[in-house]
Write an enzyme that holds these catalytic residues in place. Structure first.
Site, PDB file in Angstrom:
ATOM      1  N   PRO A   9       0.781  -1.227   0.000  1.00  0.00           N
ATOM      2  CG  PRO A   9      -0.199  -1.164   2.087  1.00  0.00           C
ATOM      3  CD  PRO A   9       0.467  -2.090   1.128  1.00  0.00           C
ATOM      4  CG  ASN A  10      -0.282   4.274   1.345  1.00  0.00           C
ATOM      5  OD1 ASN A  10      -1.261   4.824   0.838  1.00  0.00           O
ATOM      6  ND2 ASN A  10      -0.339   3.677   2.512  1.00  0.00           N
ATOM      7  NE  ARG A  17       4.259   6.610   1.259  1.00  0.00           N
ATOM      8  CZ  ARG A  17       4.424   5.390   1.780  1.00  0.00           C
ATOM      9  NH1 ARG A  17       4.805   4.369   1.030  1.00  0.00           N
ATOM     10  NH2 ARG A  17       4.191   5.163   3.046  1.00  0.00           N
ATOM     11  CE1 TYR A  22       8.950   5.028   2.611  1.00  0.00           C
ATOM     12  CE2 TYR A  22       7.409   6.845   2.963  1.00  0.00           C
ATOM     13  CZ  TYR A  22       7.930   5.626   3.345  1.00  0.00           C
ATOM     14  OH  TYR A  22       7.441   4.992   4.469  1.00  0.00           O
ATOM     15  CG  ASN A  74       8.449  -2.108   0.118  1.00  0.00           C
ATOM     16  OD1 ASN A  74       7.924  -2.245   1.220  1.00  0.00           O
ATOM     17  ND2 ASN A  74       9.003  -0.974  -0.290  1.00  0.00           N
ATOM     18  CB  ALA A  77       1.576   0.025   6.134  1.00  0.00           C
ATOM     19  CG  HIS A  80       5.624  -2.400   9.955  1.00  0.00           C
ATOM     20  ND1 HIS A  80       6.948  -2.775   9.922  1.00  0.00           N
ATOM     21  CD2 HIS A  80       5.510  -1.361   9.069  1.00  0.00           C
ATOM     22  CE1 HIS A  80       7.604  -1.977   9.079  1.00  0.00           C
ATOM     23  NE2 HIS A  80       6.747  -1.114   8.554  1.00  0.00           N
ATOM     24  CG  ASP A  87       0.403 -17.588   8.114  1.00  0.00           C
ATOM     25  OD1 ASP A  87       1.513 -17.703   8.683  1.00  0.00           O
ATOM     26  OD2 ASP A  87      -0.680 -17.600   8.732  1.00  0.00           O
ATOM     27  CD  GLU A  98      11.356  -7.332   5.373  1.00  0.00           C
ATOM     28  OE1 GLU A  98      12.244  -8.018   5.918  1.00  0.00           O
ATOM     29  OE2 GLU A  98      10.488  -6.733   6.001  1.00  0.00           O
ATOM     30  CG  HIS A 100      11.327  -2.280   4.210  1.00  0.00           C
ATOM     31  ND1 HIS A 100       9.962  -2.266   4.098  1.00  0.00           N
ATOM     32  CD2 HIS A 100      11.655  -3.435   4.823  1.00  0.00           C
ATOM     33  CE1 HIS A 100       9.474  -3.362   4.643  1.00  0.00           C
ATOM     34  NE2 HIS A 100      10.481  -4.102   5.091  1.00  0.00           N
ATOM     35  CB  SER A 102      12.514   4.438   4.523  1.00  0.00           C
ATOM     36  OG  SER A 102      11.630   3.517   5.149  1.00  0.00           O
ATOM     37  NE  ARG A 107      10.357   5.893   8.434  1.00  0.00           N
ATOM     38  CZ  ARG A 107       9.378   5.719   7.543  1.00  0.00           C
ATOM     39  NH1 ARG A 107       9.501   4.805   6.580  1.00  0.00           N
ATOM     40  NH2 ARG A 107       8.287   6.461   7.615  1.00  0.00           N
TER      41      ARG A 107
HETATM   42  C1  DQA Z   1       8.311   1.020   3.547  1.00  0.00           C
HETATM   43  C2  DQA Z   1       8.461   1.216   5.054  1.00  0.00           C
HETATM   44  C3  DQA Z   1       7.146   0.939   5.760  1.00  0.00           C
HETATM   45  O1  DQA Z   1       7.295   1.100   7.151  1.00  0.00           O
HETATM   46  C4  DQA Z   1       6.082   1.901   5.274  1.00  0.00           C
HETATM   47  O2  DQA Z   1       4.837   1.591   5.871  1.00  0.00           O
HETATM   48  C5  DQA Z   1       5.970   1.968   3.791  1.00  0.00           C
HETATM   49  C6  DQA Z   1       7.189   1.858   2.978  1.00  0.00           C
HETATM   50  C7  DQA Z   1       9.607   1.380   2.784  1.00  0.00           C
HETATM   51  O3  DQA Z   1       9.713   0.982   1.623  1.00  0.00           O
HETATM   52  O4  DQA Z   1      10.486   2.059   3.328  1.00  0.00           O
HETATM   53  O5  DQA Z   1       4.906   2.196   3.250  1.00  0.00           O
HETATM   54  O6  DQA Z   1       8.057  -0.348   3.299  1.00  0.00           O
END
Ligand code: DQA
Length: 145
Positions: A9-10, A17, A22, A74, A77, A80, A87, A98, A100, A102, A107
């Site tokens: 998401p996002n 954003r 980012y 990735n 959110a 977490h 699963d 995985e 990320h 950031s 953080r």
């Molecule tokens: C993220 C880090 C996550 O904590 C956050 O919710 C994101 C982006 C990252 O790519 O740094 O949406 O996965």
């Protein structure tokens, strides 16, 4: 070799954003960078973004039937919060990395927990878009061994 890149998401709002976290490059920039890298490396890649947990779970399940060789994820959110994504990754048992953008470990405390990461061979965080390419390179060298 066939790789699935999944974004949660996002991430479709990259470039809009929280630019100080980012960066200013857009989601389309990310897609282009991954596609160009994979083309040069002769890797077949599918890149998917969804704001919905269930869509991400179903796409991970589909990777099992597609005989995908590796997953870069990735979960944003959902990293977490989502035991469902953890699963699903465990269920398909495909090599996964995985990513990320950031440096999540520097953080808020709630970002220090990663459920998805428990099913991944490796976590790359804080390297921006380059982290995706590093993850793909890792999966490729593993595949070729
Ligand atoms: C993220 C880090 C996550 O904590 C956050 O919710 C994101 C982006 C990252 O790519 O740094 O949406 O996965």
């Amino acid at each position: 070799m066939q790789i699935l890149v999944l974004n949660g998401p996002n991430l479709n709002f990259l470039g809009i954003r929280e630019k100080q976290i980012y960066g200013t490059q857009t989601y389309q920039d990310l897609v282009t960078q991954i596609e160009q890298y994979c083309q040069a490396e002769e890797i077949s890649v599918e890149i998917v973004q969804s704001n919905h947990e269930g869509v991400l779970v179903e796409r991970i399940q589909q990777a099992y039937f597609d005989k995908t060789d590796g997953i870069v994820i990735n979960p944003a959110a959902y990293t977490h919060t989502s035991i469902a994504i953890l699963d699903a990754l465990k269920a398909v048992s495909l090599p996964a990395v995985e990513v990320h953008i950031s440096a999540v470990e520097q953080r808020e405390d709630f970002r220090k927990v990663s459920y998805a990461g428990m099913a991944c061979e490796k976590t790359i965080a804080g390297k921006g878009f380059a982290g995706y390419l590093e993850a793909i390179a890792y999966l490729k060298q593993k595949y070729e061994k």
